[in-house]
Motif scaffolding. Structure first.
Motif, mmCIF file in Angstrom:
data_model
loop_
_atom_site.group_PDB
_atom_site.id
_atom_site.type_symbol
_atom_site.label_atom_id
_atom_site.label_comp_id
_atom_site.label_asym_id
_atom_site.label_seq_id
_atom_site.Cartn_x
_atom_site.Cartn_y
_atom_site.Cartn_z
ATOM 1 N N PHE A 110 -2.755 8.129 15.532
ATOM 2 C CA PHE A 110 -3.791 8.113 14.508
ATOM 3 C C PHE A 110 -4.752 6.967 14.765
ATOM 4 O O PHE A 110 -4.331 5.839 15.035
ATOM 5 C CB PHE A 110 -3.196 7.902 13.120
ATOM 6 C CG PHE A 110 -2.308 9.008 12.642
ATOM 7 C CD1 PHE A 110 -0.937 8.924 12.767
ATOM 8 C CD2 PHE A 110 -2.862 10.132 12.046
ATOM 9 C CE1 PHE A 110 -0.119 9.953 12.313
ATOM 10 C CE2 PHE A 110 -2.056 11.156 11.588
ATOM 11 C CZ PHE A 110 -0.681 11.067 11.727
ATOM 12 N N TYR A 133 -3.321 0.386 -3.665
ATOM 13 C CA TYR A 133 -3.097 -0.923 -3.060
ATOM 14 C C TYR A 133 -2.761 -1.903 -4.183
ATOM 15 O O TYR A 133 -3.496 -1.999 -5.173
ATOM 16 C CB TYR A 133 -4.347 -1.345 -2.294
ATOM 17 C CG TYR A 133 -4.491 -2.827 -2.018
ATOM 18 C CD1 TYR A 133 -5.703 -3.465 -2.268
ATOM 19 C CD2 TYR A 133 -3.442 -3.576 -1.490
ATOM 20 C CE1 TYR A 133 -5.863 -4.813 -2.016
ATOM 21 C CE2 TYR A 133 -3.591 -4.922 -1.237
ATOM 22 C CZ TYR A 133 -4.804 -5.554 -1.500
ATOM 23 O OH TYR A 133 -4.958 -6.885 -1.242
ATOM 24 N N PHE A 181 4.568 7.082 2.283
ATOM 25 C CA PHE A 181 4.795 5.880 3.068
ATOM 26 C C PHE A 181 4.276 4.661 2.332
ATOM 27 O O PHE A 181 3.219 4.682 1.706
ATOM 28 C CB PHE A 181 4.105 5.976 4.431
ATOM 29 C CG PHE A 181 4.740 6.969 5.352
ATOM 30 C CD1 PHE A 181 4.247 8.266 5.438
ATOM 31 C CD2 PHE A 181 5.838 6.616 6.131
ATOM 32 C CE1 PHE A 181 4.838 9.195 6.287
ATOM 33 C CE2 PHE A 181 6.430 7.539 6.972
ATOM 34 C CZ PHE A 181 5.933 8.830 7.048
ATOM 35 N N TYR A 214 0.817 5.425 0.764
ATOM 36 C CA TYR A 214 0.091 6.528 1.393
ATOM 37 C C TYR A 214 0.914 7.802 1.236
ATOM 38 O O TYR A 214 2.136 7.779 1.142
ATOM 39 C CB TYR A 214 -0.115 6.277 2.892
ATOM 40 C CG TYR A 214 -0.992 5.106 3.238
ATOM 41 C CD1 TYR A 214 -0.467 3.811 3.290
ATOM 42 C CD2 TYR A 214 -2.343 5.286 3.537
ATOM 43 C CE1 TYR A 214 -1.273 2.732 3.622
ATOM 44 C CE2 TYR A 214 -3.144 4.210 3.878
ATOM 45 C CZ TYR A 214 -2.599 2.943 3.917
ATOM 46 O OH TYR A 214 -3.385 1.869 4.250
ATOM 47 N N TYR A 223 0.857 -1.183 0.000
ATOM 48 C CA TYR A 223 0.000 0.000 0.000
ATOM 49 C C TYR A 223 0.895 1.235 0.000
ATOM 50 O O TYR A 223 1.925 1.268 0.661
ATOM 51 C CB TYR A 223 -0.868 0.047 1.273
ATOM 52 C CG TYR A 223 -1.512 -1.272 1.634
ATOM 53 C CD1 TYR A 223 -0.771 -2.281 2.255
ATOM 54 C CD2 TYR A 223 -2.856 -1.511 1.359
ATOM 55 C CE1 TYR A 223 -1.347 -3.491 2.582
ATOM 56 C CE2 TYR A 223 -3.436 -2.726 1.695
ATOM 57 C CZ TYR A 223 -2.673 -3.704 2.299
ATOM 58 O OH TYR A 223 -3.244 -4.915 2.627
ATOM 59 N N GLY A 252 -7.423 8.972 10.372
ATOM 60 C CA GLY A 252 -7.845 10.252 10.899
ATOM 61 C C GLY A 252 -6.701 11.245 10.845
ATOM 62 O O GLY A 252 -5.594 10.927 10.405
ATOM 63 N N GLN A 291 1.470 11.719 3.023
ATOM 64 C CA GLN A 291 1.215 12.487 4.232
ATOM 65 C C GLN A 291 1.792 13.879 4.091
ATOM 66 O O GLN A 291 2.994 14.055 3.870
ATOM 67 C CB GLN A 291 1.837 11.797 5.458
ATOM 68 C CG GLN A 291 1.513 12.489 6.767
ATOM 69 C CD GLN A 291 2.120 11.773 7.956
ATOM 70 O OE1 GLN A 291 3.219 11.236 7.889
ATOM 71 N NE2 GLN A 291 1.394 11.758 9.071
ATOM 72 N N GLY A 343 -2.978 13.554 8.534
ATOM 73 C CA GLY A 343 -2.986 12.102 8.527
ATOM 74 C C GLY A 343 -2.544 11.549 7.193
ATOM 75 O O GLY A 343 -2.303 12.273 6.237
ATOM 76 N N LEU A 344 -2.439 10.235 7.145
ATOM 77 C CA LEU A 344 -2.041 9.571 5.913
ATOM 78 C C LEU A 344 -3.244 9.421 4.996
ATOM 79 O O LEU A 344 -4.330 9.060 5.432
ATOM 80 C CB LEU A 344 -1.467 8.181 6.223
ATOM 81 C CG LEU A 344 -0.016 8.141 6.705
ATOM 82 C CD1 LEU A 344 0.103 8.641 8.121
ATOM 83 C CD2 LEU A 344 0.545 6.730 6.590
ATOM 84 N N LYS A 345 -3.015 9.667 3.731
ATOM 85 C CA LYS A 345 -4.068 9.518 2.731
ATOM 86 C C LYS A 345 -3.734 8.320 1.837
ATOM 87 O O LYS A 345 -2.661 8.288 1.221
ATOM 88 C CB LYS A 345 -4.198 10.779 1.868
ATOM 89 C CG LYS A 345 -4.553 12.029 2.646
ATOM 90 C CD LYS A 345 -5.980 12.019 3.123
ATOM 91 C CE LYS A 345 -6.459 13.388 3.561
ATOM 92 N NZ LYS A 345 -5.743 13.918 4.733
ATOM 93 N N PHE A 346 -4.670 7.390 1.761
ATOM 94 C CA PHE A 346 -4.482 6.209 0.922
ATOM 95 C C PHE A 346 -4.326 6.617 -0.536
ATOM 96 O O PHE A 346 -5.048 7.472 -1.037
ATOM 97 C CB PHE A 346 -5.689 5.282 1.082
ATOM 98 C CG PHE A 346 -5.756 4.176 0.073
ATOM 99 C CD1 PHE A 346 -6.520 4.307 -1.074
ATOM 100 C CD2 PHE A 346 -5.033 3.009 0.273
ATOM 101 C CE1 PHE A 346 -6.586 3.289 -2.009
ATOM 102 C CE2 PHE A 346 -5.092 1.976 -0.662
ATOM 103 C CZ PHE A 346 -5.868 2.117 -1.802
ATOM 104 N N PHE A 373 4.471 -0.463 8.289
ATOM 105 C CA PHE A 373 4.889 0.700 7.528
ATOM 106 C C PHE A 373 6.406 0.829 7.455
ATOM 107 O O PHE A 373 7.133 0.475 8.388
ATOM 108 C CB PHE A 373 4.325 1.985 8.154
ATOM 109 C CG PHE A 373 2.880 2.215 7.836
ATOM 110 C CD1 PHE A 373 1.889 1.579 8.567
ATOM 111 C CD2 PHE A 373 2.507 3.050 6.792
ATOM 112 C CE1 PHE A 373 0.543 1.771 8.262
ATOM 113 C CE2 PHE A 373 1.176 3.258 6.479
ATOM 114 C CZ PHE A 373 0.194 2.604 7.222
#
Lengths: 115, 111
Positions: free
Chosen positions: B89, A48, A91, A35, A33, B102, A37, A42-45, A106
């Protein structure tokens, strides 16, 4: 203890150049995955992948961004013609992927700076 | 947009006290929740998880509580230590492999 490895840890690019971010998952993990940031967020997808397949890329911009996870070698997140707004920490995580509740592990991230 | 959010962006506690970090989620279909800890310059680290068929789960010095009625999740850290200083988080999963994070709460532990 071969956890998720990412390289480079820091990457500086000028606008218009290409950025290639690499991710080696935990040994034996076939699910990766990516992500993104931004500072203080926060982390955004983004995407995948399973080996050789993109399963969900709903969080990845349609233009300039691509990802792959070949049969051999690391997963690659590629950003073409970078712009300043691409500056962020990226990430990678991996999981064994047997079930959706498998823990994602991660990596340390790649910090991309676009000048 | 994101469906997971936090009530407090920062939390400052005295060493030895208990910490409580809260999280609200809006997707009632979410069935799996995870707490991550992120130290400066590092990737998120798994702390504890809970499935929607549970109300409470305990780990070492940490407890996660899930209230599905009000869609609320909390992380309790007992006897907070300086090493607990980090951003925490909450994240949710709706049964697929996509995890939604979040915004995070920064925890400061005062010695």
């Amino acid at each position: 203890n071969a956890g998720v490895m990412q390289n480079p840890r820091h990457l500086v690019r000028r606008r218009g150049q290409e950025a290639r971010l690499r991710c080696s998952p935990v040994k034996g993990h076939s699910h990766v995955y990516w992500y993104r940031q931004l500072p203080e967020e926060g982390l955004k997808f983004m995407v995948y992948l399973q080996k050789e397949n993109i399963i969900d890329e709903s969080g990845m911009p349609k233009e300039r961004f691509s990802a792959e996870f070949p049969k051999e070698g690391p997963s690659i997140l590629r950003i073409q013609q970078v712009v300043r707004g691409d500056s962020a920490a990226y990430f990678c995580a991996s999981s064994a992927g047997q079930v959706s509740t498998d823990t994602q592990y991660f990596g340390p991230g790649t910090r991309l700076t676009v000048l | 947009g994101e469906s997971v959010g936090l009530h407090l962006p920062t939390l400052s506690v005295q060493e030895g006290d208990n910490s409580i970090i809260n999280c609200a989620y809006s997707n009632s279909a979410s069935d799996y929740f995870i707490w991550y800890k992120q130290e400066s310059g590092k990737g998120p680290q798994f702390i504890i998880d809970i499935r929607s068929n549970m109300d409470k789960r305990q780990g070492q010095r940490v407890t996660v509580l899930l209230n599905k009625t009000v869609k609320h999740l909390s992380l309790q850290i007992a006897a907070t230590q300086p090493g607990d200083s980090a951003v925490y988080f909450c994240a949710e999963n709706t049964g697929g492999f996509k995890t939604i994070f979040g915004a995070g709460t920064r925890l400061f532990v005062k010695a």
